[in-house]
Design a protein around this motif. Structure first.
Motif, short mmCIF file in Angstrom:
data_model
loop_
_atom_site.label_atom_id
_atom_site.label_comp_id
_atom_site.label_asym_id
_atom_site.label_seq_id
_atom_site.Cartn_x
_atom_site.Cartn_y
_atom_site.Cartn_z
N PHE A 1 -29.44 12.75 13.38
CA PHE A 1 -30.60 12.08 12.80
C PHE A 1 -30.83 12.51 11.35
O PHE A 1 -31.11 11.67 10.48
CB PHE A 1 -31.86 12.38 13.63
CG PHE A 1 -33.09 11.68 13.13
CD1 PHE A 1 -33.31 10.34 13.42
CD2 PHE A 1 -34.02 12.36 12.36
CE1 PHE A 1 -34.43 9.68 12.95
CE2 PHE A 1 -35.15 11.71 11.87
CZ PHE A 1 -35.35 10.37 12.18
N THR A 2 -30.71 13.80 11.07
CA THR A 2 -30.94 14.26 9.69
C THR A 2 -29.84 13.74 8.76
O THR A 2 -30.11 13.36 7.62
CB THR A 2 -30.98 15.79 9.66
OG1 THR A 2 -29.77 16.32 10.25
CG2 THR A 2 -32.19 16.31 10.42
N GLY B 1 -31.34 7.26 2.86
CA GLY B 1 -31.97 7.56 1.58
C GLY B 1 -31.08 7.23 0.40
O GLY B 1 -31.53 6.69 -0.62
N PHE C 1 -30.58 10.11 8.18
CA PHE C 1 -31.72 9.95 7.27
C PHE C 1 -31.28 10.18 5.82
O PHE C 1 -31.72 9.47 4.91
CB PHE C 1 -32.83 10.92 7.66
CG PHE C 1 -34.08 10.77 6.85
CD1 PHE C 1 -35.01 9.79 7.15
CD2 PHE C 1 -34.35 11.63 5.78
CE1 PHE C 1 -36.15 9.64 6.41
CE2 PHE C 1 -35.49 11.49 5.03
CZ PHE C 1 -36.40 10.49 5.34
N TYR C 2 -30.43 11.16 5.61
CA TYR C 2 -29.90 11.39 4.26
C TYR C 2 -29.09 10.18 3.79
O TYR C 2 -29.15 9.78 2.62
CB TYR C 2 -29.02 12.64 4.28
CG TYR C 2 -28.65 13.19 2.92
CD1 TYR C 2 -29.48 14.07 2.27
CD2 TYR C 2 -27.46 12.81 2.30
CE1 TYR C 2 -29.14 14.58 1.02
CE2 TYR C 2 -27.11 13.31 1.07
CZ TYR C 2 -27.96 14.19 0.42
OH TYR C 2 -27.63 14.68 -0.80
#
Length: 410
Positions: free
Chosen positions: A99-100, A107, A103-104
């Motif tokens: 997930f992280t 972005g 998300f990066y």
């Protein structure tokens, strides 16, 4: 010059100002690209040639040492390149699609950075990216524009308050309006575009220096490489040769990722706003160049017309006449039209100007005849009486008024 006005001066070159600015900017960008290509080719090409030589030597030594053909070795390297595109590295890296990591990735998509170190490989992921990026990029660009508006508004409030304080402290205001001065002073005042550009530039430099001071010890980069990464990221170029927060583990990992996100967000906003302000300055420079070019064409036309041998043409040379011409308040520029060129050169008036002046004279004469018929007293200025020119009706009145003006000017 108004935006829709044509650039005058040379009759064979009637350019709309917007079209002229677009063509000039295209030419300058092409020259800029050619110069940049020449500089980077001269700087980077020798290093590329040396790297190719070292790599070919390494492949040959490896092939001879382990008795592997170059064809098999190149096939293995192609497989490794495919693994790199999938996010597999020799060193331990963080997962790309948790997930992280996702998300990066999103972005970098909506901010148009696009490092390229994480890319979708499935058909569903590629199709979803097209629609997701279409809406996300548009919304993010709108956010950047609104950020620029807020920055300009904040700078206007701060600089306006400083300016009002300076005016109050100068003691130039009457005592009765000092308390209510801020209510009506400087209406619609906005900061200069150069002040905004300076403040945004200093803000971008400060954020880049602070972020580089963090990236150097955490990522193990040189400080200059960190500054390079900041500019490439904040300007949304995103080469992908340096990417932050890609290690498997960091000390204070959660805090580092939050601060990294904050630096990238603020840096992208500042650089994007700075680019917008610089584009305004570039547009002003283009307008100045177009104005100089139009004046150059206009002067060439006047020089060419000076040798046409027109009858009753008088070349300008009187300082007094030039000074009176410079004081005309309704001149739109240094070279307005062919009519203005005739006035400067002292030639005979054209039929169009003669017809226009005749209409004005006829209107004045009708007004004077109407006033005389109705018995309205005409006001004669004291200067005309003092000079001996006493009004009159019709053409005689027009002539007397003109003589009075000429006498006063003398």
């Amino acid at each position: 010059m108004m935006p829709g006005q044509r650039l005058q001066g040379c009759r064979s070159l009637h350019f709309n100002e917007d079209n002229g600015r677009f063509a000039l900017l295209a030419v300058l960008i092409l020259l800029y690209l050619l110069c940049g290509a020449a500089v980077f080719s001269a700087i980077e090409r020798p290093s590329e040639v040396r790297a190719h030589g070292r790599w070919n030597g390494t492949l040959l030594n490896f092939s001879e040492t382990f008795n592997i053909s170059l064809q098999d070795l190149n096939s293995f390297l192609r497989e490794y390149e495919a693994a790199i595109n999938a996010g597999i590295r020799a060193d331990a890296l963080r997962p790309r699609w948790d997930f992280t990591g996702a998300f990066y990735f999103v972005g970098t998509v909506v901010s148009t950075i696009g490092f390229g170190m994480t890319t979708p490989v499935t058909i569903a992921g590629k199709v979803f990216l097209i629609f997701y990026g279409l809406l996300g990029c548009a919304a993010t660009i709108l956010f950047f524009n609104l950020f620029l508006e807020r920055i300009i508004t904040l700078l206007a409030v701060v600089m306006k308050a400083v300016r009002e304080r300076r005016i109050r402290n100068s003691g130039l205001l009457p005592p009765g309006i000092r308390h209510d001065f801020s209510a009506y002073s400087l209406p619609g005042w906005k900061p200069s575009v150069y002040h905004v550009m300076l403040i945004l530039g200093l803000s971008a430099i400060t954020i880049s220096c602070c972020a580089s001071a963090m990236y150097s010890p955490v990522e193990g980069w040189a400080y200059l490489d960190s500054l390079y990464f900041c500019f490439v990221t904040f300007s949304t170029i995103g080469f992908g040769d340096f990417v932050s927060s890609q290690g498997a583990a960091y000390e204070y990992q959660s805090l580092y990722r939050v601060v990294n996100f904050f630096f990238i967000l603020m840096g992208v906003c500042c650089i994007y706003s700075l680019f917008n302000v610089i584009s305004i300055v570039i547009k002003q420079v283009l307008n100045w160049i177009l104005e100089k070019m139009s004046c150059l064409f206009c002067q060439r036309c006047h020089k060419a017309n000076a040798f046409l041998g027109r009858r009753n043409a008088i070349r300008p040379g009187s300082r007094g006449r030039q000074g009176r011409l410079d004081q005309q308040p309704d001149s739109d520029g240094p070279c307005d039209s062919d009519t203005e060129g005739r006035r400067l050169s002292g030639e005979m008036i054209s039929m169009k100007d003669l017809a226009a002046s005749s209409k004005v004279s006829l209107a004045i004469m009708q007004k004077q005849l109407s006033e005389s018929a109705n018995g309205y007293p005409r006001t004669v200025c004291g200067s005309s009486r003092h000079n001996g020119f006493s009004g009159g009706v019709g053409a005689l009145g027009i002539m007397n008024n003109r003589l009075a003006e000429t006498s006063n000017s003398r």
